[in-house]
Scaffold this active site. Structure first.
Site, PDB file in Angstrom:
ATOM      1  N   ARG A  77      -3.373 -53.193 -82.472  1.00  0.00           N
ATOM      2  CA  ARG A  77      -4.493 -53.239 -81.519  1.00  0.00           C
ATOM      3  C   ARG A  77      -5.549 -54.139 -82.116  1.00  0.00           C
ATOM      4  NH1 ARG A  77      -5.001 -47.941 -79.869  1.00  0.00           N
ATOM      5  NH2 ARG A  77      -2.869 -48.610 -79.503  1.00  0.00           N
ATOM      6  N   LYS A 105     -31.786 -82.666 -44.042  1.00  0.00           N
ATOM      7  CA  LYS A 105     -30.805 -82.232 -45.020  1.00  0.00           C
ATOM      8  C   LYS A 105     -29.907 -81.124 -44.472  1.00  0.00           C
ATOM      9  CE  LYS A 105     -31.186 -82.319 -49.317  1.00  0.00           C
ATOM     10  NZ  LYS A 105     -31.455 -81.967 -50.722  1.00  0.00           N
ATOM     11  N   ARG A 151       2.454 -60.952 -59.314  1.00  0.00           N
ATOM     12  CA  ARG A 151       2.509 -59.486 -59.181  1.00  0.00           C
ATOM     13  C   ARG A 151       3.523 -58.882 -60.140  1.00  0.00           C
ATOM     14  NH1 ARG A 151       0.206 -57.671 -54.045  1.00  0.00           N
ATOM     15  NH2 ARG A 151      -0.246 -59.485 -52.753  1.00  0.00           N
ATOM     16  N   ASN A 199     -27.492 -79.019 -46.726  1.00  0.00           N
ATOM     17  CA  ASN A 199     -26.923 -78.869 -48.060  1.00  0.00           C
ATOM     18  C   ASN A 199     -25.571 -78.153 -48.026  1.00  0.00           C
ATOM     19  OD1 ASN A 199     -29.061 -80.150 -49.323  1.00  0.00           O
ATOM     20  ND2 ASN A 199     -30.229 -78.248 -49.560  1.00  0.00           N
ATOM     21  N   SER A 205     -33.666 -77.174 -45.022  1.00  0.00           N
ATOM     22  CA  SER A 205     -34.890 -77.330 -45.779  1.00  0.00           C
ATOM     23  C   SER A 205     -35.995 -77.623 -44.779  1.00  0.00           C
ATOM     24  CB  SER A 205     -34.735 -78.496 -46.759  1.00  0.00           C
ATOM     25  OG  SER A 205     -36.004 -78.921 -47.223  1.00  0.00           O
TER      26      SER A 205
END
Lengths: 455, 455, 455, 455
Positions: free
Chosen positions: C313, C280, C182, C282, C274
């Site tokens: 710049r 499964k 910060r 996942n 699935s």
């Protein structure tokens, strides 16, 4: 020898990208330049002979060149200075024609192209060795059932041979690309200080052509001093190869996990073992390949970043290539060599593969069951029935086959033997054999077109 | 429209890599799959027709698919679910065959390949436009003297046409590569959940071939689900192109500097001007190309890192590609479009170029003077004489020509007119014209072999 | 909503780095500038009020600004133009003082800093949530035995709580860094066109200080227009956080493997399931985090590459940041959010962990056995005896405990109960509990010093 | 010595990250471990003494360790084996306690941390030298007018001292960060094979604390084997420093352009000169710094990619760090050293700066003119009048001052002397002096808070 070199590098290629090879590459350029200029009548044959005879790296003081390069801004300037001094001792007149009409970048770039050619030969041969080892695995295990995994979860049955065929096809694609890369990369750099070959008057292109012939390199329409796409293509190819090797290595490491234990890097004296942990068999070669696959992408990015080179010769960008491209090559070649050794000796545990297929108690066969029961029960009924059985199997922690065997709706149509066959992985392999044949066929034929499709 | 899109992107290509195109790409795969399966007798022609008729992106609720994809893990799962619901309204039986035998990755990858094909068409045409603009510059300024700069320092004379020819040759090499890339990248992805096409029984390869025909895509020997070298080659090509464009843009920006002022991006309403700084003419298009050349290398590195994909379908790596490759394409295509506009309208100030050649008071001609005086004075004498004159010119801040004109050793052999001619940049251009001819000839012929050498 | 947004992003943060927030950030700068200049007597209070009242993003035509930015080279120029037109309707005199004395980069950079501050708040809170979830896991499972794995091989016993404590300590370190960030990043950018604040005459620093107060931002000694280390530090922090999240996600994915099955992302409606592969589960959240960990490194590299900005710049470098830093933030925040959800609901299977400990049939206890038998048998004898037993266990595929139990040399000194205890993972955990305590203590205290050591 | 080492590296730091230092770092860990274990009563004082006395790199056969490491997977395993053999000759009993309770990674990571500490010392001192050189430039040229450039175009006047102050402030910020980095990075790694210190029974933390004291390193709450954020923070800091150096180097290279010619790297024997191009003065040190700034970003990306390390010890990721972090350090330290030399001897041509200010014929003063004429003519009238004059000046290629001097509307209110003063750059420098004072004050005070704002 650097401390980490044997772990990550392949000594044969390391020698080709090392300092001595770099110096000799530039000297080969200088020798060929002198011969070409003699051919074109720019310098005398005697001068060319004196220069060419002096172009041997062992005559140079590499440490002195290294020190002087820091002030000069590149290694060619002090190299030419040293070479000139050496030639001078032989033939003072000839010494005035060392590097005649060329610029530092001509020597540095062309010298590196010559190193590249040697590297390509080694890498190509090793790719062939890797391909052959993979082809042997694909053939031997074409019918060895194992489980395909997606998302690092067991999915459906496949064969280990098909997995190996996938590795092989990727490896062969990289080899095809290497073939094409030669035409792009093995090209002369020759333009003189401003890229116009002005110091050679009207003889510039004649010398360039003769020089190309001397070195057996293609002669480009225009020098490519600040246009680096050729070297970037080399870098990108090695980068892609490192990725392919990393993918195979990741697969091997996953298969070697204690809990999976389906395939193993070859054991060897002091390879990956641990005296305090006697059960371990560390995937040392895979680790080398994975480290390369982690390191090379950023280096390829560097080569791309470095393309923004100013005017007729860049400041910072070109210099950034000098160590980066050899590093890319060295790391990738090392990964290739180590992984090829691992694949050539890969130990496959087909029994463990079969065992792992059973881990989900038949759930990985639910799609297969659905397809197989369709004809007998009707597609929709088969789908709903298997879904329900699947849920029951999971809840009751039973084998899906047993749940189905309990269901009169199933047993009414399907014999126990047929039911058992449903859960035989060999029965649900689709086109796996044809795919393996296609990959092996293309590998045997060495045919690019078969590989990229176009049937 | 995203806030920074017009600055960095090309709307024509942006549309091809955007969300709608992504959805349509997958739908085109699904439609073709249905037709191919009908052809192979796997599903009925009626079902195929119902499915194909539903495969229009505007029928989908993209926001709903986006939300559902977060849970499902990819966009194909909710897309297929939505598509199935749409087909169901048309033909309930057909709905059961949506996506039949395919896996999500088949739809996602093949859909993207179809997007790629459209992108390639646009990019190729724009490369042609850029090449033609560069060829025009090379032709028009083939004899316009300017100074070659190395290390951001003035080096020797060249012509602006030769500089443009260098840009052109690099651009044309990229175009050649794009041609080769088509064969590698425009390939079907089709393997089903485990890569075996098991759900299609014995018909897998037949469907695959029919699908390839439907989509006019090559059919690979084996699915490439977890082998990403094809997509990496696409990424690397765009990356290399971004580098080539960045190099040209850097050159333009350097030429536009207030102190150099030799060439300028076209002015336009509100292009690069500043109301409080009326003298400024900011290289806005070059900045876009340079920003792309800064951003794309890291993205290509990401694609390479992502190659290490696990088993039969990766976890993390594949997902990392989904936004990265379109980003690479979008940024590079944007750079190409903006830079092409800048080059097509490039303003060249030949007078200022001539003026800048004089900045070193003749010192950039010292090599030329040496070479030219050689025949008259003897090579060694010419060398020593010019070196001395050069030192005097620097110390006394006089023009080298005038210093030489004061030297009786020179005037004895060389007339004032000849001396003046020595400092004419047009007299020291070596093979520049032949090089320009070679580049322009290859560009006109569109011939790859001419480009990469191989005379 | 972009198609892949819900999968990879966190909507709360996405809103803070999106286009509307970007515009409002710049407008907040312009409003505060007007107020500060009124305070310093540079413009009238009335003018400031008219300007401040107009600084609302919803009044702007974002699409028009986007289009105009392409020609102008940045978004601040058209934004100021639009804002001026809006103010003009309110107060023609005030309109002349919009953006007074500032340059585009002042508005763009400071506006982004304001966005950053809001992002930091959200990310900090989510890091706290992740930390608390990890602390709960560490506490709950401080004694849950599991196996430590090195090289993806089983090594020795540990506890799942210690694993979680390792994740926690890394997470807390990142939070500590955010605190420090910060001070570095939340800094005003204000220098005017040349970085001298010349247009404000002698009042430059007075306005700068008032502006810093208005926005609650630190005022630097000198503008940092072309010095980008502040933004790079932001990027690098997010990059490191993405790596930490990726490491945790990789661990979760490895634990979720079918063959390991020790911990699981929470299931949920349509999360990772699935229909055709009911077994499964996942790791969808882990995949998002891994994708971010794959993508962010290249983007951080881009930020670093972009630091080489020209003069007062930059050209290309600064522009390259505009989309890259928000992308880094968005991807990392998305990974943080998704992974926090996964960790907060992580399902741990302690029974399976215990089961997996047995996979090597006691071999992972060989070091423990050696240490434990030492006092009874003598250190050297214990070492040799266990080594031999280990070899026999491997060859005969028996449990090491049983092999030892057969050995009179062992049973003479060690009771059966003691032997059994040797193979209890809870007996070989070293300082695990103290480490967990240290991590949890530091987390509870929120204390940085405890974390980085220095006890 | 590697061929390119003197060009890109700093020998003092190179020695600290080289192979010998790497071996000694690990040996220092082993020696301190033995002493700490003796202190905790784990081993005897005699054993510790024998071990510590053997921990000298020159006793080892580095080549043999390198070869063995390839099979073992890391260098610590063969190092410990060699060390044990050496100790054995001295004291066979002691040999059994070499590396007692530690794991390879404990030695490798802690050894590297010790190397880091030495590197930090050198780099900090060189940063101080650079800062002092920049402060001297800022002070000396605080009033030297030059032109600020944005978009590589002349913008408005500034002073060279303010430019140097901007470089200085960035350099000092990097030095502040280095201070903070020590606390993060100089931390012990010590966890044993599973990260639990199990082999040390209940004495793990006691040994850890004693070890931390021996090495003067902080002791973390938990080992950080697979959590690499500490090393990544080191990498990112060097990466950011490389960017800051690259930015300064780019500025120097731009200023050294033949057409700009405002500042120069010091000339020296054989530094950047060219015998055939006597006018050239190549920015050799800047090129080294720019090359580093091009190379380091990708390497930092590699470190970030490598964070995703598996379980309790990674496979591939950790290995990828071993050469990458030393490379990052070596390249950045080299850039720092070379650039510091260049800045310390920078030649500034104030006269050429003044000349370049005139290149736009007064147009860079149009804002200044507007502001200055406002009080006399009225703000709006001044604006319109200057705009018109500016247009005329550009069209007629006259100096803006002369155009204004021709305008009775101007001369009515403004004397010729006042008009001339308008175009004096010293009159339009805003807060430049205050800014320079603030930067120099903070540099002199070495105060962080002054640097990051917060006045």
């Amino acid at each position: 020898m650097k401390l980490l070199e044997p772990m990550f590098r392949w000594d044969a290629v390391e020698a080709l990208v090392g300092d001595a090879a770099r110096l000799q590459g530039m000297l080969d350029f200088e020798a060929a330049l002198a011969r070409a200029e003699a051919k074109a009548g720019v310098i005398t044959a005697a001068a060319a002979a004196a220069i060419a005879a002096s172009c041997r790296a062992e005559l140079l003081d590499a440490a002195q060149i290294a020190r002087a390069a820091a002030g000069a801004g590149n290694v060619a300037i002090p190299l030419v200075r040293e070479l000139t001094a050496i030639v001078e001792k032989r033939d003072a007149e000839a010494a005035r024609f060392v590097h005649w009409g060329a610029t530092s970048q001509d020597a540095i770039d062309t010298g590196f192209v010559l190193q590249l050619r040697a590297v390509f030969g080694h890498v190509d041969a090793e790719l062939e060795r890797l391909g052959d080892a993979l082809a042997a695995l694909a053939e031997k295990h074409r019918g060895t059932p194992t489980v395909a995994r997606t998302w690092m979860q067991q999915a459906l049955p496949t064969t280990f041979g098909l997995k190996a065929a996938g590795w092989l096809d990727a490896t062969d694609r990289q080899r095809d690309r290497l073939e094409a890369l030669r035409a792009v990369a093995l090209v002369l750099q020759f333009g003189g200080a401003a890229g116009t070959l002005a110091a050679l008057g009207t003889k510039g292109m004649e010398v360039a052509r003769a020089l190309g012939e001397e070195l057996d390199l293609a002669v480009p329409a225009v020098p490519w001093h600040a246009h680096r796409d050729r070297m970037v293509e080399v870098a990108a190819w090695f980068g892609s190869l490192a990725g392919t090797l990393g993918k195979i290595a990741r697969d091997v490491a996953l298969l070697m996990q204690t809990e999976v234990a389906e395939a193993f890097e070859p054991a060897g004296e002091a390879r990956g073992g641990s005296s305090t942990m006697p059960h371990k068999r560390n995937p040392v070669s895979s680790a080398a390949a994975l480290a390369a696959a982690t390191r090379v992408p950023g280096l390829v990015g560097t080569m791309l970043s470095a393309m923004v080179q100013e005017n007729e010769r860049g400041l910072g960008g070109w210099q950034a290539e000098w160590e980066t491209l050899p590093e890319i090559i060295g790391l990738t070649a090392g990964a290739l060599h180590h992984l090829t050794n691992a694949i050539a000796g890969l130990e496959v545990d087909a029994a463990k593969m079969a065992e792992n297929i059973e881990l989900t108690h038949g759930l990985i066969f639910s799609e297969a069951a659905q397809m197989a029961l369709g004809p007998a029960l009707g597609r929709l009924a088969a789908h709903d029935l298997v879904q329900a059985a699947t849920t029951r199997a999971k809840t009751e922690q039973r084998h899906l086959r047993d749940v189905l065997a309990d269901d009169p709706a199933v047993t009414r149509h399907v014999s126990k033997a047929d039911l058992t066959r449903l859960f035989d992985p060999a029965q649900y392999l689709g086109s796996a054999q044809q795919m393996i044949d296609a990959v092996l066929g293309a590998h045997a034929a060495g045919s690019h077109s078969a590989r990229s499709g176009g049937s």
